[in-house]
Motif scaffolding. Structure first.
Motif, PDB file in Angstrom:
ATOM      1  N   VAL A   6       0.825  -1.203   0.000  1.00  0.00           N
ATOM      2  CA  VAL A   6       0.000   0.000   0.000  1.00  0.00           C
ATOM      3  C   VAL A   6       0.863   1.259   0.000  1.00  0.00           C
ATOM      4  O   VAL A   6       0.471   2.293  -0.556  1.00  0.00           O
ATOM      5  CB  VAL A   6      -0.978   0.007   1.200  1.00  0.00           C
ATOM      6  N   VAL A   7       2.052   1.191   0.608  1.00  0.00           N
ATOM      7  CA  VAL A   7       2.923   2.370   0.642  1.00  0.00           C
ATOM      8  C   VAL A   7       3.368   2.738  -0.760  1.00  0.00           C
ATOM      9  O   VAL A   7       3.292   3.902  -1.173  1.00  0.00           O
ATOM     10  CB  VAL A   7       4.138   2.135   1.568  1.00  0.00           C
ATOM     11  N   HIS A   8       3.818   1.736  -1.523  1.00  0.00           N
ATOM     12  CA  HIS A   8       4.229   2.016  -2.905  1.00  0.00           C
ATOM     13  C   HIS A   8       3.043   2.523  -3.729  1.00  0.00           C
ATOM     14  O   HIS A   8       3.169   3.473  -4.510  1.00  0.00           O
ATOM     15  CB  HIS A   8       4.811   0.763  -3.551  1.00  0.00           C
ATOM     16  N   ALA A   9       1.880   1.893  -3.535  1.00  0.00           N
ATOM     17  CA  ALA A   9       0.691   2.311  -4.282  1.00  0.00           C
ATOM     18  C   ALA A   9       0.303   3.745  -3.946  1.00  0.00           C
ATOM     19  O   ALA A   9      -0.061   4.531  -4.833  1.00  0.00           O
ATOM     20  CB  ALA A   9      -0.471   1.364  -3.992  1.00  0.00           C
ATOM     21  N   MET A  10       0.389   4.112  -2.663  1.00  0.00           N
ATOM     22  CA  MET A  10      -0.015   5.456  -2.261  1.00  0.00           C
ATOM     23  C   MET A  10       1.021   6.510  -2.642  1.00  0.00           C
ATOM     24  O   MET A  10       0.656   7.654  -2.947  1.00  0.00           O
ATOM     25  CB  MET A  10      -0.297   5.495  -0.761  1.00  0.00           C
ATOM     26  N   VAL A  11       2.312   6.164  -2.620  1.00  0.00           N
ATOM     27  CA  VAL A  11       3.322   7.096  -3.129  1.00  0.00           C
ATOM     28  C   VAL A  11       2.996   7.438  -4.585  1.00  0.00           C
ATOM     29  O   VAL A  11       2.954   8.612  -4.977  1.00  0.00           O
ATOM     30  CB  VAL A  11       4.740   6.492  -3.025  1.00  0.00           C
ATOM     31  N   SER A  12       2.740   6.407  -5.376  1.00  0.00           N
ATOM     32  CA  SER A  12       2.445   6.615  -6.794  1.00  0.00           C
ATOM     33  C   SER A  12       1.145   7.394  -6.974  1.00  0.00           C
ATOM     34  O   SER A  12       1.074   8.319  -7.783  1.00  0.00           O
ATOM     35  CB  SER A  12       2.364   5.261  -7.507  1.00  0.00           C
ATOM     36  N   TYR A  13       0.116   7.007  -6.211  1.00  0.00           N
ATOM     37  CA  TYR A  13      -1.165   7.709  -6.334  1.00  0.00           C
ATOM     38  C   TYR A  13      -1.041   9.181  -5.966  1.00  0.00           C
ATOM     39  O   TYR A  13      -1.529  10.060  -6.683  1.00  0.00           O
ATOM     40  CB  TYR A  13      -2.248   7.052  -5.465  1.00  0.00           C
ATOM     41  N   ARG A  14      -0.410   9.488  -4.841  1.00  0.00           N
ATOM     42  CA  ARG A  14      -0.371  10.884  -4.372  1.00  0.00           C
ATOM     43  C   ARG A  14       0.477  11.746  -5.310  1.00  0.00           C
ATOM     44  O   ARG A  14       0.153  12.919  -5.517  1.00  0.00           O
ATOM     45  CB  ARG A  14       0.106  10.941  -2.924  1.00  0.00           C
TER      46      ARG A  14
END
Length: 304
Positions: free
Chosen positions: A151-159
């Motif tokens: 989720v951290v990688h996904a949220m870095v990319s999303y934000r």
């Protein structure tokens, strides 16, 4: 089995065929010799930003404040230089007739405005890390979340992608989130609006649609879909880009493999259990669960 001479002729013939642009290719590929955005370079930008935001986790840790400042400064310079180039390519891809000097200046302006948003992106990402840590008894420390949770990688990319989308950058935001989707199995459209302290446990199979609005302190589990129930079609027969995905207010929890569809509102402090299909709004403080499974004994085919 083809002879060597036959193989050479087959290769040459197919090179000639594939060198001719088909009608579909002409429709889909911009009529310009300008380079397109680089997928590899965009991934490198995300990786550099991870090093800036989570200093010492994805690069060599610098304890000395001056050395740390220097390392972050070098990465930000690289991000700015590379990002403005990729934004210029994306802008030109969208409008090939646009003046190159104008595109270059606009790309530089957007890139520096994005740099100015990184502290806020960092703040939001650390709230996401805190939310994951607080919601998962299996994790021992914050570093474990940052290092290893998808989720951290996904949220870095999303934000990152969401900020670029808000600034009017075409193509690039979707490339960035789809790269994270491929890596994590978490599919977040960059157009979605997600508040702080957002958590996804496990993550695989989560889908968050373009027009979703998600409040603060929301938790999703694996396999959750926040999708559209249907599409409105315009006079040309194409789907219209109108609000069509759910709104989740603060402190909502959606358990694994549940699906919430359409422009419905899930009220704050609501819990949706696993394997549930939701197509209607729920008031605040709701609890929606499946009926209890029934256990029955069958003898000699009775009841079948």
């Amino acid at each position: 089995m083809p002879k060597i001479q036959d193989a050479k002729e087959i290769l040459q013939r197919n090179v000639q065929i594939l060198s001719l642009a088909t009608e579909d290719e002409v429709k889909m590929v911009p009529s310009t010799d300008a380079p397109l955005p680089s997928v590899d370079e965009l991934q490198h930008i995300v990786d550099m930003l991870k090093q800036v935001v989570f200093h010492g986790f994805f690069d060599e840790r610098k304890q000395n404040p001056e050395v740390r400042s220097y390392a972050i400064g070098v990465n930000l310079e690289k991000v700015f230089s590379s990002l403005k180039k990729q934004i210029a390519r994306a802008l030109h891809y969208k409008d090939v007739e646009r003046d190159k000097q104008e595109v270059s200046q606009l790309a530089s302006d957007i890139a520096i405005r994005f740099i100015d948003r990184i502290p806020e992106i960092k703040r939001l990402l650390f709230t996401d890390v805190a939310a994951v840590y607080e919601n998962d008894p299996a994790v021992d420390n914050y570093g474990e979340v940052i290092f290893s949770y998808p989720v951290v990688h996904a949220m870095v990319s999303y934000r990152i992608a969401h900020e670029l989308l808000v600034m009017g950058v075409p193509v690039i935001p979707r490339i960035i989130t789809e790269q994270a989707h491929s890596a994590t199995g978490i599919d977040i459209h960059p157009g979605a609006k997600i508040g702080e302290y957002f958590s996804i446990d496990h993550g695989t199979g989560v889908v968050i649609g373009e027009t979703c609005i998600i409040g603060n302190h929301v938790t999703l589990y694996q396999g959750v879909t926040l999708g559209a129930k249907n599409f409105k079609i315009n006079h040309e027969g194409k789907p219209q880009n109108v609000p069509r995905h759910p709104i989740l207010e603060d402190y909502v929890t959606v358990y694994s493999n549940s699906t919430v569809l359409g422009r419905v509102t899930i009220g704050h402090h609501t819990v949706i259990g696993g394997n549930i299909w939701v197509t209607h709004s729920l008031p605040p403080h709701s609890t929606l669960i499946q009926g209890k499974a029934m256990s029955m004994d069958f003898t000699d085919g009775a009841g079948i």
